[in-house]
Design a protein around this motif. Structure first.
Motif, mmCIF file in Angstrom:
data_model
loop_
_atom_site.group_PDB
_atom_site.id
_atom_site.type_symbol
_atom_site.label_atom_id
_atom_site.label_comp_id
_atom_site.label_asym_id
_atom_site.label_seq_id
_atom_site.Cartn_x
_atom_site.Cartn_y
_atom_site.Cartn_z
ATOM 1 N N ALA A 49 0.856 -1.199 0.000
ATOM 2 C CA ALA A 49 0.000 0.000 0.000
ATOM 3 C C ALA A 49 0.885 1.240 0.000
ATOM 4 C CB ALA A 49 -0.936 -0.003 1.199
ATOM 5 N N TYR A 75 -5.157 2.919 2.465
ATOM 6 C CA TYR A 75 -5.222 2.804 1.008
ATOM 7 C C TYR A 75 -3.850 3.134 0.420
ATOM 8 C CZ TYR A 75 -10.176 3.301 2.118
ATOM 9 O OH TYR A 75 -11.430 3.148 2.668
ATOM 10 N N TYR A 132 -0.884 -0.531 -5.089
ATOM 11 C CA TYR A 132 -0.525 -1.948 -5.053
ATOM 12 C C TYR A 132 0.500 -2.194 -6.158
ATOM 13 C CZ TYR A 132 -1.202 -6.942 -4.209
ATOM 14 O OH TYR A 132 -1.019 -8.263 -3.864
ATOM 15 N N SER A 178 -5.017 -0.617 -3.285
ATOM 16 C CA SER A 178 -5.307 -1.626 -2.265
ATOM 17 C C SER A 178 -5.923 -0.987 -1.030
ATOM 18 C CB SER A 178 -4.031 -2.362 -1.872
ATOM 19 O OG SER A 178 -3.058 -1.439 -1.394
ATOM 20 N N TYR A 196 -6.418 -1.917 3.294
ATOM 21 C CA TYR A 196 -6.215 -2.747 4.476
ATOM 22 C C TYR A 196 -7.020 -2.137 5.623
ATOM 23 C CZ TYR A 196 -2.246 -4.880 2.036
ATOM 24 O OH TYR A 196 -1.453 -5.545 1.137
ATOM 25 N N PHE A 203 -5.946 -7.493 4.826
ATOM 26 C CA PHE A 203 -6.069 -7.116 3.419
ATOM 27 C C PHE A 203 -7.519 -7.238 2.982
ATOM 28 C CE2 PHE A 203 -5.346 -8.384 -1.206
ATOM 29 C CZ PHE A 203 -5.155 -7.072 -1.629
ATOM 30 N N ILE A 221 -8.107 -5.351 -3.649
ATOM 31 C CA ILE A 221 -7.907 -4.247 -4.585
ATOM 32 C C ILE A 221 -9.267 -3.579 -4.763
ATOM 33 C CG2 ILE A 221 -7.168 -3.549 -6.885
ATOM 34 C CD1 ILE A 221 -4.936 -4.740 -5.236
#
Length: 334
Positions: free
Chosen positions: A42, A57, A60, A84, A86, A96, A99
């Motif tokens: 990230a 965010y 990726y 991405s 998390y 995670f 995407i």
């Protein structure tokens, strides 16, 4: 039946032990694993705190890092994969979510095509529209497009619907961040005019576009990688100099309003390699719920020839009187 039970127990043990052990410390610059034991991916990221959960965010980055044959500067890149997300309750341990804005693999003219540039995604929540709004730096591979892109979602974990890109108020937009003030007004802060100047744009009420209200700041100072936070009625802006992927001296500026005059306070970093921002580059500053005088200053430790292996440097930001300081720690906790 007994054999099946034993197998199930063994599989459960294997599943638990294969996951990363829970962490209770930050280790700046070290490999950081998510709760499944995978390296967190990230980069150039930002955080959102919503309903008791932090969301991280970032870019990726996956695949080979290349330097295009036509390059006139060190514009190392990987193919765009997407943005991405998390999630975490404590900021030490991350899950995670996937995407949340993926790359376009077919249409080479699309902003999100794998051949383009998608950097520094930031997400804010609009309490009026109940939408999660993502802004990001959208560019061509040669960095001549210099636009801001916007996407929107009903959920912090997406999926996000891409709405398109533009130059805010007709001006270039590269490294960028977002900030929502206590009154609900939101601002887009970006490097502009070939990075020589930084613009601050007041956003419309839906956060999807800028208003005509904006200011030019740090004219001919060449600052990038902006990160904004607020403390005791004053606004603080952490930035990096412009030196490509290589580290340089950070700067902290202060103002009485987001659209006011900004005054440099100098380098806020203290400790080993402070003159090189600990070999990192700023990306976001996050206030910590339950710790009113503590922020996390987020930096990326770029590896320009192997971008997916770039690391994260998260350090405590505290005030000494009226002066913000970011002190190096090999490991630290709240």
């Amino acid at each position: 039946m007994r054999t099946k039970t034993i197998i199930m127990i063994l599989l459960t043990i294997l599943s638990v032990t294969s996951k990363a052990q829970e962490s209770s410390q930050f280790h700046p610059g070290k490999v950081w694993l998510d709760d499944e034991g995978n390296i967190i991916n990230a980069h150039g990221g930002g955080l959102l705190y919503h309903d008791g959960t932090y969301y991280w965010y970032g870019e990726y980055k996956q695949g080979e890092t290349v330097l295009p044959e036509w390059a006139t500067w060190e514009c190392y890149r990987t193919d765009v994969t997407g943005v991405s997300c998390y999630s975490s309750k404590d900021m030490y341990n991350w899950h995670f979510e996937g995407i949340v804005l993926g790359a376009e693999k077919v249409d080479s003219l699309h902003d999100l095509h794998t051949s383009k540039v998608v950097e520094r995604p930031k997400v804010i929540y609009n309490a009026k529209t109940r939408k999660f709004v993502m802004w990001m730096h959208i560019d061509s591979a040669d960095y001549t497009k210099a636009c801001a892109g916007v996407a929107v979602s009903d959920s912090p974990t997406g999926p996000y619907t891409y709405l398109g890109s533009f130059r805010p108020n007709g001006e270039m937009s590269r490294d960028q961040t977002l900030f929502v003030d206590d009154d609900g007004k939101a601002y887009h802060i970006c490097s502009s005019e070939d990075n020589a100047t930084m613009y601050i744009h007041l956003l419309a009420e839906d956060y999807l576009k800028p208003t005509s209200t904006h200011t030019r700041n740090f004219v001919q100072k060449y600052r990038e990688a902006p990160a904004v936070f607020k403390y005791k009625g004053k606004y603080y802006l952490l930035t990096s100099g412009c030196s490509g992927w290589d580290p340089n001296v950070a700067d902290m500026a202060v103002a009485d309003s987001m659209l006011g005059e900004w005054t440099s306070l100098g380098n806020p970093c203290v400790g080993k390699n402070a003159d090189k921002t600990f070999y990192g580059q700023s990306t976001y500053v996050q206030p910590i719920v339950g710790h009113p005088d503590l922020w996390i200053a987020m930096f990326d430790k770029w590896r320009k020839t192997d971008l997916p292996d770039s690391r994260y440097i998260w350090l405590p930001l505290r005030f000494e009187g009226d002066t913000p300081k970011i002190v190096w720690h090999e490991a630290w906790t709240f």
